[in-house]
Design a protein around this motif. Structure first.
Motif, PDB file in Angstrom:
ATOM      1  N   LEU A  24      95.156 -20.610   1.721  1.00  0.00           N
ATOM      2  CA  LEU A  24      94.931 -21.407   3.003  1.00  0.00           C
ATOM      3  C   LEU A  24      94.207 -22.625   2.823  1.00  0.00           C
ATOM      4  CD1 LEU A  24      93.367 -18.360   5.086  1.00  0.00           C
ATOM      5  CD2 LEU A  24      95.760 -19.213   4.989  1.00  0.00           C
ATOM      6  N   LEU A  25      93.941 -22.853   1.358  1.00  0.00           N
ATOM      7  CA  LEU A  25      93.312 -24.380   1.058  1.00  0.00           C
ATOM      8  C   LEU A  25      94.592 -25.516   1.169  1.00  0.00           C
ATOM      9  CD1 LEU A  25      91.407 -23.365  -2.255  1.00  0.00           C
ATOM     10  CD2 LEU A  25      90.413 -24.030   0.034  1.00  0.00           C
ATOM     11  N   PRO A  26      93.826 -26.619   1.470  1.00  0.00           N
ATOM     12  CA  PRO A  26      95.021 -27.806   1.586  1.00  0.00           C
ATOM     13  C   PRO A  26      95.242 -27.886   0.191  1.00  0.00           C
ATOM     14  CG  PRO A  26      92.487 -28.311   2.167  1.00  0.00           C
ATOM     15  CD  PRO A  26      92.427 -26.835   1.830  1.00  0.00           C
ATOM     16  N   ALA A  27      96.611 -28.514   0.236  1.00  0.00           N
ATOM     17  CA  ALA A  27      97.340 -28.764  -0.909  1.00  0.00           C
ATOM     18  C   ALA A  27      96.524 -29.532  -2.251  1.00  0.00           C
ATOM     19  CB  ALA A  27      98.663 -29.617  -0.776  1.00  0.00           C
ATOM     20  N   ALA A  28      95.713 -30.442  -1.727  1.00  0.00           N
ATOM     21  CA  ALA A  28      94.846 -31.197  -2.576  1.00  0.00           C
ATOM     22  C   ALA A  28      94.051 -30.163  -3.477  1.00  0.00           C
ATOM     23  CB  ALA A  28      93.933 -32.251  -1.827  1.00  0.00           C
ATOM     24  N   ASP A  29      93.413 -29.178  -2.814  1.00  0.00           N
ATOM     25  CA  ASP A  29      92.420 -28.405  -3.405  1.00  0.00           C
ATOM     26  C   ASP A  29      93.039 -27.234  -4.231  1.00  0.00           C
ATOM     27  OD1 ASP A  29      90.370 -30.068  -2.640  1.00  0.00           O
ATOM     28  OD2 ASP A  29      90.195 -28.936  -0.645  1.00  0.00           O
ATOM     29  N   LYS A  30      94.287 -26.808  -3.499  1.00  0.00           N
ATOM     30  CA  LYS A  30      94.787 -25.568  -3.899  1.00  0.00           C
ATOM     31  C   LYS A  30      95.267 -25.402  -5.426  1.00  0.00           C
ATOM     32  CE  LYS A  30      97.829 -23.699  -0.906  1.00  0.00           C
ATOM     33  NZ  LYS A  30      99.004 -23.470  -0.094  1.00  0.00           N
ATOM     34  N   GLU A  31      95.783 -26.293  -5.971  1.00  0.00           N
ATOM     35  CA  GLU A  31      96.014 -26.108  -7.461  1.00  0.00           C
ATOM     36  C   GLU A  31      94.978 -25.793  -8.214  1.00  0.00           C
ATOM     37  OE1 GLU A  31      98.505 -28.903 -11.023  1.00  0.00           O
ATOM     38  OE2 GLU A  31      98.527 -29.465  -8.877  1.00  0.00           O
ATOM     39  N   ARG A  32      93.884 -26.802  -8.180  1.00  0.00           N
ATOM     40  CA  ARG A  32      92.689 -26.194  -9.089  1.00  0.00           C
ATOM     41  C   ARG A  32      92.342 -24.983  -8.809  1.00  0.00           C
ATOM     42  NH1 ARG A  32      87.190 -27.097  -9.624  1.00  0.00           N
ATOM     43  NH2 ARG A  32      86.547 -27.834 -11.532  1.00  0.00           N
ATOM     44  N   ALA A  33      92.074 -24.646  -7.554  1.00  0.00           N
ATOM     45  CA  ALA A  33      91.294 -23.321  -7.273  1.00  0.00           C
ATOM     46  C   ALA A  33      92.611 -22.409  -7.620  1.00  0.00           C
ATOM     47  CB  ALA A  33      91.404 -23.329  -5.789  1.00  0.00           C
ATOM     48  N   ALA A  34      93.675 -22.495  -7.547  1.00  0.00           N
ATOM     49  CA  ALA A  34      94.868 -21.393  -7.996  1.00  0.00           C
ATOM     50  C   ALA A  34      94.614 -21.349  -9.649  1.00  0.00           C
ATOM     51  CB  ALA A  34      96.139 -21.920  -7.726  1.00  0.00           C
ATOM     52  N   ARG A  35      94.515 -22.171 -10.364  1.00  0.00           N
ATOM     53  CA  ARG A  35      94.181 -22.119 -11.850  1.00  0.00           C
ATOM     54  C   ARG A  35      92.796 -21.365 -12.144  1.00  0.00           C
ATOM     55  NH1 ARG A  35      95.896 -27.808 -12.042  1.00  0.00           N
ATOM     56  NH2 ARG A  35      93.597 -28.246 -12.330  1.00  0.00           N
ATOM     57  N   ARG A  36      91.739 -21.506 -11.487  1.00  0.00           N
ATOM     58  CA  ARG A  36      90.828 -21.079 -11.608  1.00  0.00           C
ATOM     59  C   ARG A  36      90.844 -19.559 -11.121  1.00  0.00           C
ATOM     60  NH1 ARG A  36      84.925 -22.559  -9.045  1.00  0.00           N
ATOM     61  NH2 ARG A  36      83.578 -21.090 -10.360  1.00  0.00           N
ATOM     62  N   TYR A  37      91.670 -19.216 -10.016  1.00  0.00           N
ATOM     63  CA  TYR A  37      91.838 -17.783  -9.697  1.00  0.00           C
ATOM     64  C   TYR A  37      92.363 -17.019 -10.780  1.00  0.00           C
ATOM     65  CZ  TYR A  37      93.946 -14.060  -7.241  1.00  0.00           C
ATOM     66  OH  TYR A  37      94.469 -12.691  -6.795  1.00  0.00           O
ATOM     67  N   LEU A  38      93.659 -17.696 -11.317  1.00  0.00           N
ATOM     68  CA  LEU A  38      94.631 -17.005 -12.219  1.00  0.00           C
ATOM     69  C   LEU A  38      93.683 -16.617 -13.577  1.00  0.00           C
ATOM     70  CD1 LEU A  38      97.807 -18.681 -11.619  1.00  0.00           C
ATOM     71  CD2 LEU A  38      97.288 -16.592 -11.036  1.00  0.00           C
ATOM     72  N   SER A  39      92.973 -17.553 -14.074  1.00  0.00           N
ATOM     73  CA  SER A  39      91.803 -17.225 -15.232  1.00  0.00           C
ATOM     74  C   SER A  39      91.036 -16.139 -14.660  1.00  0.00           C
ATOM     75  CB  SER A  39      91.272 -18.596 -15.453  1.00  0.00           C
ATOM     76  OG  SER A  39      90.104 -18.727 -14.743  1.00  0.00           O
ATOM     77  N   ILE A  40      90.584 -15.965 -13.628  1.00  0.00           N
ATOM     78  CA  ILE A  40      89.642 -14.748 -13.330  1.00  0.00           C
ATOM     79  C   ILE A  40      90.433 -13.496 -13.576  1.00  0.00           C
ATOM     80  CG2 ILE A  40      88.505 -13.620 -11.429  1.00  0.00           C
ATOM     81  CD1 ILE A  40      87.527 -16.719 -10.576  1.00  0.00           C
ATOM     82  N   CYS A  41      91.766 -13.740 -12.811  1.00  0.00           N
ATOM     83  CA  CYS A  41      92.642 -12.454 -12.978  1.00  0.00           C
ATOM     84  C   CYS A  41      92.915 -11.946 -14.001  1.00  0.00           C
ATOM     85  CB  CYS A  41      93.841 -12.733 -12.284  1.00  0.00           C
ATOM     86  SG  CYS A  41      93.702 -12.893 -10.248  1.00  0.00           S
ATOM     87  N   ASP A  42      93.219 -12.945 -15.002  1.00  0.00           N
ATOM     88  CA  ASP A  42      93.533 -12.551 -16.576  1.00  0.00           C
ATOM     89  C   ASP A  42      92.344 -11.811 -17.133  1.00  0.00           C
ATOM     90  OD1 ASP A  42      95.278 -12.838 -18.882  1.00  0.00           O
ATOM     91  OD2 ASP A  42      93.718 -14.490 -19.609  1.00  0.00           O
ATOM     92  N   LEU A  43      91.170 -12.493 -17.044  1.00  0.00           N
ATOM     93  CA  LEU A  43      89.768 -11.947 -17.375  1.00  0.00           C
ATOM     94  C   LEU A  43      89.627 -10.587 -16.871  1.00  0.00           C
ATOM     95  CD1 LEU A  43      87.204 -12.479 -19.161  1.00  0.00           C
ATOM     96  CD2 LEU A  43      86.356 -13.472 -17.092  1.00  0.00           C
ATOM     97  N   ALA A  44      89.924 -10.366 -15.708  1.00  0.00           N
ATOM     98  CA  ALA A  44      89.719  -8.990 -15.130  1.00  0.00           C
ATOM     99  C   ALA A  44      90.490  -7.861 -15.997  1.00  0.00           C
ATOM    100  CB  ALA A  44      90.263  -8.801 -13.859  1.00  0.00           C
TER     101      ALA A  44
END
Length: 75
Positions: A25-45
């Motif tokens: 739901l984030l605006p495009a300007a914020d989504k890419e960075r947040a998505a990379r951070r989210y994926l790193s958390i998923c990988d760590l999980a």
């Protein structure tokens, strides 16, 4: 794996799904960075669920915290 471990994994999975919804739901300007951070958390999980849960807490807090200069009053 003990039954209690499975319950914690389920809770982490639910929280990760909620974080995914919020990132989408984030605006495009914020989504890419947040998505990379989210994926790193998923990988760590996959390797360290406890550490991933701590990083997820920090990530969700950052999503809740308005950034400097961001209009939060609807004006």
């Amino acid at each position: 794996m003990a039954a209690d471990d499975r319950l914690e994994d389920d809770q982490l999975a639910r929280r990760l799904r909620e974080a995914h919804r919020r990132v989408r739901l984030l605006p495009a300007a914020d989504k890419e960075r947040a998505a990379r951070r989210y994926l790193s958390i998923c990988d760590l999980a996959k390797r360290d669920p406890e550490r991933a849960a701590a990083r997820l807490d920090a990530f969700l807090t950052a999503l809740d915290t308005p950034r400097e200069g961001e209009n939060t009053h609807g004006d």
